[in-house]
Design a protein around this motif. Structure first.
Motif, short mmCIF file in Angstrom:
data_model
loop_
_atom_site.label_atom_id
_atom_site.label_comp_id
_atom_site.label_asym_id
_atom_site.label_seq_id
_atom_site.Cartn_x
_atom_site.Cartn_y
_atom_site.Cartn_z
N ASP A 23 40.50 28.08 37.21
CA ASP A 23 41.21 27.51 38.35
C ASP A 23 40.87 26.04 38.58
O ASP A 23 41.77 25.21 38.74
CB ASP A 23 40.91 28.33 39.61
CG ASP A 23 41.48 29.74 39.54
OD1 ASP A 23 42.50 29.92 38.87
OD2 ASP A 23 40.91 30.65 40.16
N ARG A 120 44.20 29.59 44.85
CA ARG A 120 45.61 29.75 44.52
C ARG A 120 46.41 30.32 45.70
O ARG A 120 45.85 30.85 46.66
CB ARG A 120 45.76 30.69 43.32
CG ARG A 120 44.96 30.28 42.09
CD ARG A 120 45.30 31.17 40.91
NE ARG A 120 45.14 32.57 41.20
CZ ARG A 120 44.04 33.28 40.97
NH1 ARG A 120 42.97 32.71 40.42
NH2 ARG A 120 43.98 34.56 41.26
N PHE A 142 46.96 24.02 45.24
CA PHE A 142 47.65 25.19 44.70
C PHE A 142 48.30 26.00 45.81
O PHE A 142 49.42 26.49 45.67
CB PHE A 142 46.69 26.07 43.90
CG PHE A 142 46.31 25.51 42.56
CD1 PHE A 142 47.13 24.61 41.89
CD2 PHE A 142 45.13 25.89 41.94
CE1 PHE A 142 46.79 24.09 40.65
CE2 PHE A 142 44.77 25.39 40.69
CZ PHE A 142 45.60 24.48 40.05
N ILE A 152 48.62 28.90 36.86
CA ILE A 152 47.36 28.30 36.41
C ILE A 152 47.21 28.49 34.91
O ILE A 152 46.83 27.57 34.18
CB ILE A 152 46.17 28.92 37.18
CG1 ILE A 152 45.92 28.14 38.47
CG2 ILE A 152 44.91 28.92 36.35
CD1 ILE A 152 47.06 28.05 39.43
#
Length: 265
Positions: A23, A120, A142, A152
């Motif tokens: 990430d 995310r 994100f 991702i």
């Protein structure tokens, strides 16, 4: 005064911490051209997997900018001695505090900073490490842009970097002896890095007076953990055969480890 300047005229710093995980790496790639003044840093614990260090080097080349390494002189072993050789645990995460959080805030100092966090859009329960210092503001690109796990992965693949190799057998970045590892991940460490597995074993000890064992996992010593993992290996291999790498992210459990989120992003 613009948004990137403080009342004193000093520029606001833009920081992104990298763990070597999917990430934070994808966020660095995503923001490379969007935030050209970004500063990147990596808090090296001195106990990183070789794959992690190799990936950080690759990412540095891709970004075209230096990734500052923190903890150059004080690694895990240094703080282990300060804690009387007592291993960290989910309830006593002194490793995260001393090797991740404190170095980050020292790196920031008193500067006005925007810290970019790689949470995310499909992670509604995760918040990441948010400093209580008023000079540190956080942003979640994100989340703001609605990017999820597949996005991702697409970012990493399209960049040409792909995924760190440890994802072949492990669901997270972080120290090779991370106490959040599952039994099969300890088995993966022994199979892929037998030298590091032996080093992890050497940290475990038994108090000669009380007989109390100090281990990485409450379920037992690493040898006992490996025995359990080996006994169930055939079943686990069968269940995961079809989704070993990218699809396996659907089943990774690092999303439950919010306390060590700065390590695993």
């Amino acid at each position: 005064m613009n948004n990137d300047e403080t009342s004193s005229g000093k520029p606001v710093r833009h920081l992104l911490g990298l763990s070597g995980g999917k990430d934070s790496s994808a966020l660095a790639i995503y923001l490379r051209d969007r935030v050209p003044e970004m500063e990147y840093f990596f808090a090296d614990t001195g106990a990183e997997l070789p794959e992690t260090l190799e990936y950080i080097d690759m990412l540095e080349d891709y970004l075209g900018k230096r990734i500052v390494r923190l903890n150059a002189e004080r690694d895990f072993d240094y703080y282990l001695k300060l804690h009387n050789n007592y291993l960290p645990s989910p309830k006593q995460r002194w490793c995260t505090v001393n090797l991740k959080l404190v170095p980050f805030e020292q790196f920031v100092g008193s500067d006005s900073v925007v810290s970019y966090i790689a949470i995310r859009a499909d992670e509604p329960t995760r918040s990441g490490y948010i400093s209580s210092k008023t000079n540190i503001k956080t942003k979640f690109p994100f989340k703001e842009d609605g990017l999820d796990k597949q996005d991702i992965i697409d970012i990493l693949v399209s960049s040409g970097l792909g995924l760190p190799e440890y994802y072949n057998w492990r669901s997270r970045s972080g120290c090779y002896f991370c106490f959040f590892q599952r039994q099969d991940e300890w088995l993966g460490l022994r199979q892929n890095h037998p030298d590091l597995f032996e080093k992890a074993k050497q940290y475990e000890k038994t108090d000669p007076e009380t007989g109390k064992a100090y281990t990485w996992n409450q379920a037992g010593t690493l040898e006992e953990i490996i025995d359990k993992a080996q006994n169930s290996k055939n079943k686990m291999t069968k269940n995961r055969k079809a989704n070993k790498l990218i699809d396996n992210f659907a089943n990774d459990d690092d999303e439950d480890d919010d306390g060590c989120l700065i390590c695993t992003l």
